[in-house]
Scaffold this active site. Structure first.
Site, PDB file in Angstrom:
ATOM      1  N   ASP A  12       2.572 -11.112  -7.846  1.00 42.27           N
ATOM      2  CA  ASP A  12       2.085 -10.341  -7.718  1.00 42.27           C
ATOM      3  C   ASP A  12       0.554 -10.903  -7.826  1.00 42.27           C
ATOM      4  O   ASP A  12      -0.186 -11.552  -8.753  1.00 42.27           O
ATOM      5  CB  ASP A  12       2.391 -11.494  -9.501  1.00 42.27           C
ATOM      6  CG  ASP A  12       3.766 -10.929  -9.796  1.00 42.27           C
ATOM      7  OD1 ASP A  12       3.796  -9.472  -9.544  1.00 42.27           O
ATOM      8  OD2 ASP A  12       4.993 -11.495 -10.481  1.00 42.27           O
ATOM      9  N   GLU A  87       3.198  -6.273   3.500  1.00 41.00           N
ATOM     10  CA  GLU A  87       4.247  -6.422   3.928  1.00 41.00           C
ATOM     11  C   GLU A  87       5.058  -7.118   4.951  1.00 41.00           C
ATOM     12  O   GLU A  87       5.433  -6.166   5.906  1.00 41.00           O
ATOM     13  CB  GLU A  87       5.175  -5.004   3.425  1.00 41.00           C
ATOM     14  CG  GLU A  87       5.517  -4.104   1.858  1.00 41.00           C
ATOM     15  CD  GLU A  87       5.483  -5.692   0.494  1.00 41.00           C
ATOM     16  OE1 GLU A  87       6.175  -6.863   0.779  1.00 41.00           O
ATOM     17  OE2 GLU A  87       4.937  -4.943  -0.242  1.00 41.00           O
TER      18      GLU A  87
END
Ligand SMILES: [Zn+2]
Length: 223
Positions: A12, A87
């Site tokens: 987030d 990622e």
């Protein structure tokens, strides 16, 4: 001079959004890059941001050799000025070593984005190696917030609504109720993630549990 840069934050904090923005900015200057990701929320071979942006990417499997891939592409006449690696916490330590070699030996910029620690509060191997090798590690300025309003510094995993601190490190799950894809299922449990401050991560107090506790006459448990 090319650089290996690691931009990190909890979930987030807009990492994938920034990865896509970085790609856009460099492409707009006429530079050529490659986009990589691993276990993105949108599925294989995509970088997707919670704000709705999406781009095709190359999926990083554990056996991908970044050095081999890049040298082969250059040998075949491709131009590569930079790599965007989203990622990156899921990459192996060896893959991060390959990225550092690409920066040093090929003068290609490598921008990595990823989470530092897993739901058990332990460093991901890929993130640990990036902290060790990166020219710069930057903590993203967008702060994710715990339900209590404090800065969220830890990622929590829940299974069927209950916070867990053991299990497979990589399980890509539902990140919030608005996610488009169905939640991941592990041993028939619905897996979801939530960001918490350290205190509430330590006490296993997720937003749902805090709500339930606040409605019950029992005093808050101190664990
Ligand atoms: Zn909190």
């Amino acid at each position: 001079m090319a650089e290996l840069i690691f931009r990190t934050g909890t979930m987030d904090t807009g990492k994938s959004t920034l990865a896509l923005q970085t790609n856009h900015n460099h492409a707009a200057r006429g530079r050529r890059g490659r986009l990589f990701t691993s276990h993105d929320r949108a599925g294989a071979a995509m970088v997707s941001s919670r704000l709705g942006l999406v781009a095709d990417a190359l999926e990083v499997a554990p056996d991908l050799d970044f050095w081999r891939y890049t040298v082969d592409a250059l040998t075949q006449g491709a131009r590569i000025d930079y790599l965007i690696c989203d990622e990156a916490q899921f990459y192996t330590a060896e893959q991060v070593d390959q990225l550092a070699k690409i920066v040093d030996e090929l003068q290609i910029d490598v921008f990595c984005f990823g989470i530092l620690t897993d739901f058990r509060t332990r460093l991901f191997p890929g993130a640990a190696r990036l902290v060790e090798l990166a020219d710069r590690t930057e903590v993203l300025q967008v702060e994710a917030l715990c339900w209590c309003g404090k800065r969220a510094t830890h990622n929590a995993r829940t299974e069927n609504g209950v916070m867990v601190t053991e299990g497979e490190v990589i399980v890509v799950g539902d990140v919030d109720d608005l996610a488009e894809q169905p939640p991941a299922v592990v041993d028939d449990a619905d897996v979801a993630y939530e960001v918490l401050c350290r205190q509430h991560h330590r006490r296993g107090l997720t937003a749902a549990r805090a709500r339930a506790v606040s409605l019950s006459p029992e005093p808050l448990p101190f664990v």
